[in-house]
Design a protein around this motif. Structure first.
Motif, PDB file in Angstrom:
ATOM      1  N   LEU A 115       0.809  -1.215   0.000  1.00 38.68           N
ATOM      2  CA  LEU A 115       0.000   0.000   0.000  1.00 38.68           C
ATOM      3  C   LEU A 115       0.843   1.266   0.000  1.00 38.68           C
ATOM      4  CD1 LEU A 115      -3.062   0.810   0.486  1.00 38.68           C
ATOM      5  CD2 LEU A 115      -2.485   0.844   2.899  1.00 38.68           C
ATOM      6  N   THR A 116       2.029   1.184   0.589  1.00 39.25           N
ATOM      7  CA  THR A 116       2.864   2.381   0.753  1.00 39.25           C
ATOM      8  C   THR A 116       4.144   2.348  -0.086  1.00 39.25           C
ATOM      9  OG1 THR A 116       3.949   1.398   2.686  1.00 39.25           O
ATOM     10  CG2 THR A 116       2.010   2.794   3.093  1.00 39.25           C
ATOM     11  N   ILE A 117       4.292   1.381  -0.956  1.00 37.99           N
ATOM     12  CA  ILE A 117       5.538   1.213  -1.693  1.00 37.99           C
ATOM     13  C   ILE A 117       5.857   2.415  -2.587  1.00 37.99           C
ATOM     14  CG2 ILE A 117       4.703  -0.037  -3.727  1.00 37.99           C
ATOM     15  CD1 ILE A 117       7.824  -0.899  -1.623  1.00 37.99           C
ATOM     16  N   ASP A 118       4.825   3.104  -3.057  1.00 38.79           N
ATOM     17  CA  ASP A 118       5.044   4.253  -3.949  1.00 38.79           C
ATOM     18  C   ASP A 118       4.850   5.594  -3.234  1.00 38.79           C
ATOM     19  OD1 ASP A 118       2.298   4.085  -3.584  1.00 38.79           O
ATOM     20  OD2 ASP A 118       1.816   4.615  -5.648  1.00 38.79           O
ATOM     21  N   VAL A 119       4.825   5.571  -1.897  1.00 36.66           N
ATOM     22  CA  VAL A 119       4.561   6.775  -1.108  1.00 36.66           C
ATOM     23  C   VAL A 119       5.840   7.243  -0.423  1.00 36.66           C
ATOM     24  CG1 VAL A 119       3.270   7.703   0.845  1.00 36.66           C
ATOM     25  CG2 VAL A 119       2.189   6.049  -0.668  1.00 36.66           C
ATOM     26  N   ASP A 120       6.148   8.509  -0.584  1.00 42.44           N
ATOM     27  CA  ASP A 120       7.276   9.099   0.133  1.00 42.44           C
ATOM     28  C   ASP A 120       6.812  10.051   1.228  1.00 42.44           C
ATOM     29  OD1 ASP A 120       9.371   7.823  -1.283  1.00 42.44           O
ATOM     30  OD2 ASP A 120       9.118   9.237  -2.931  1.00 42.44           O
TER      31      ASP A 120
END
Length: 141
Positions: A115-120
């Protein structure tokens, strides 16, 4: 090791926070529920804290960065979580680093890590994790 790892010898404790004020907060639920709820209810509790947890994935790492944690120890930590924490200047120590956190069924990657792999942005991760926890009836709005 550290002074908090003794808490993890208790099978009912999943993680523990030692706040900058000296308070000890135990996490007893698997996953990120307790960490998310702490960030949501007491946003400053993690500021300058030391967190010791059995498993830390990227989603948990982003929540810790949002809370301004100073230091973490993980029994197991994913490489993406280490990257997030190091980028934020958080000290990291671990028992074992793995490419990613595996889901509870052992059939794939942890859903919160995915869910957060593409979130910085930690604030974006917080909202995604909130939506996930609500959708799974783990928390209410």
């Amino acid at each position: 090791m550290n002074t908090l790892d003794k808490y993890l010898k208790d099978d009912s404790v999943r993680g523990v926070v030692h706040t900058a004020a000296g308070e000890v907060i135990e996490f007893r639920n698997p996953g990120v529920k307790d960490l998310y709820c702490l960030v949501a209810a007491r946003p400053h509790a993690l500021e300058g804290a030391f967190v010791c947890d059995r498993v830390i994935g990227r989603g948990a790492a982003l929540l810790m960065v949002l809370g301004k944690v100073k230091r973490v120890y993980a029994g197991i930590i994913s490489t993406p979580a280490v990257d997030v924490l190091h980028k934020a200047g958080v000290e990291v120590d671990c028992g074992k680093q793995v490419p990613n956190i595996i889901n509870r069924d052992g059939t794939g990657t942890c859903p919160v890590e995915n869910l957060t792999i593409d979130v910085d942005d930690p604030a974006v991760a917080f909202e995604r994790i909130k939506e996930f926890l609500i959708s799974k009836n783990i928390i209410t709005s």
